[in-house]
Scaffold this active site. Sequence first.
Site, PDB file in Angstrom:
ATOM      1  N   SER A 194      35.318  21.653  78.173  1.00  0.00           N
ATOM      2  CA  SER A 194      35.877  20.654  77.259  1.00  0.00           C
ATOM      3  C   SER A 194      36.245  21.316  75.945  1.00  0.00           C
ATOM      4  O   SER A 194      35.676  22.350  75.562  1.00  0.00           O
ATOM      5  CB  SER A 194      34.844  19.550  76.996  1.00  0.00           C
ATOM      6  OG  SER A 194      35.271  18.670  75.968  1.00  0.00           O
ATOM      7  N   TYR A 204      26.049  17.396  75.142  1.00  0.00           N
ATOM      8  CA  TYR A 204      27.362  17.479  75.781  1.00  0.00           C
ATOM      9  C   TYR A 204      28.124  18.731  75.352  1.00  0.00           C
ATOM     10  O   TYR A 204      28.544  19.547  76.186  1.00  0.00           O
ATOM     11  CB  TYR A 204      28.181  16.225  75.475  1.00  0.00           C
ATOM     12  CG  TYR A 204      29.468  16.172  76.268  1.00  0.00           C
ATOM     13  CD1 TYR A 204      29.463  15.791  77.597  1.00  0.00           C
ATOM     14  CD2 TYR A 204      30.684  16.541  75.692  1.00  0.00           C
ATOM     15  CE1 TYR A 204      30.630  15.763  78.350  1.00  0.00           C
ATOM     16  CE2 TYR A 204      31.853  16.518  76.420  1.00  0.00           C
ATOM     17  CZ  TYR A 204      31.828  16.128  77.747  1.00  0.00           C
ATOM     18  OH  TYR A 204      32.988  16.107  78.477  1.00  0.00           O
TER      19      TYR A 204
END
Length: 271
Positions: free
Chosen positions: A142, A156
């Site tokens: 990401s 995350y």
Amino acid sequence: MPPARPLSLVTGASAGIGAAFARDLAARGHDLVLTARRVERLEALAQELRDQHKASVTVLPADLADPAAVLQLCEALDARGLRVDWLINNAGYGVPGTFEAVDWPVHEAFIRVLMTAPAELVWRLLPGMRERGYGRIINVASLAGHVPGSVGHTLYAASKAYLIKFSQSLALENRHRGVNVCALCPGFTWSEFHDVTGTRQLMNNLPGFMWQSAEDVVREGHDAVERGDVVHVTGGVNRFIKALMKLLPDRFTLWLSAKESRRYRDLGEAS
């Protein structure tokens, strides 16, 4: 040389980027193994790919939070004589809330799905790719792995940064054995991700130019791994953000991250 019909294993294939990868690869002449927890969705997608692309599709449901899941999945592949040429480590989700506000078993399951399972899948499937002299591994990371950590969703960004560094080392170790490895780094992507984490209403406040479709992310990822790109950030806006974050002082980017976190995240802080 790649086989006439490469076999691709896609994790988290029931929706979003995973389902888009399955459709893209089937359209390019791949056979597939699909895994996720939602069996009905996997079966529906598998039938769609068989009907539209004449692909051979095997459904192997698995919960990657289970410590035994990866071994069982690979044993099922071996039992069927399936040799994986493309591995798409896509399974993932977010855990809203500050670190101490979330029970440890929830964090433990998250770490297993986003970090441990991808590493174990590579460890078990890579030797066959190296032996055959051909393989492609895409670890779906990401943009979050390139920017400062935020308040909420504590693990995350850390998990995505891990996937980026993991992919870089793998790429260096295997580039001369016919195995390309790429960390694919999308930004905001239209999918169920924010519905599952309960942040869809907050995300709707973001301007439209910040978003990409899952199909666009997948097309960029496929082209990147074939080119031999080790890390690929999708979309011009996301590449600009990554470059900007590298130029700005850490103190400023952390302040900015804290400010934006409270606008666009459900922090779920304990009272």
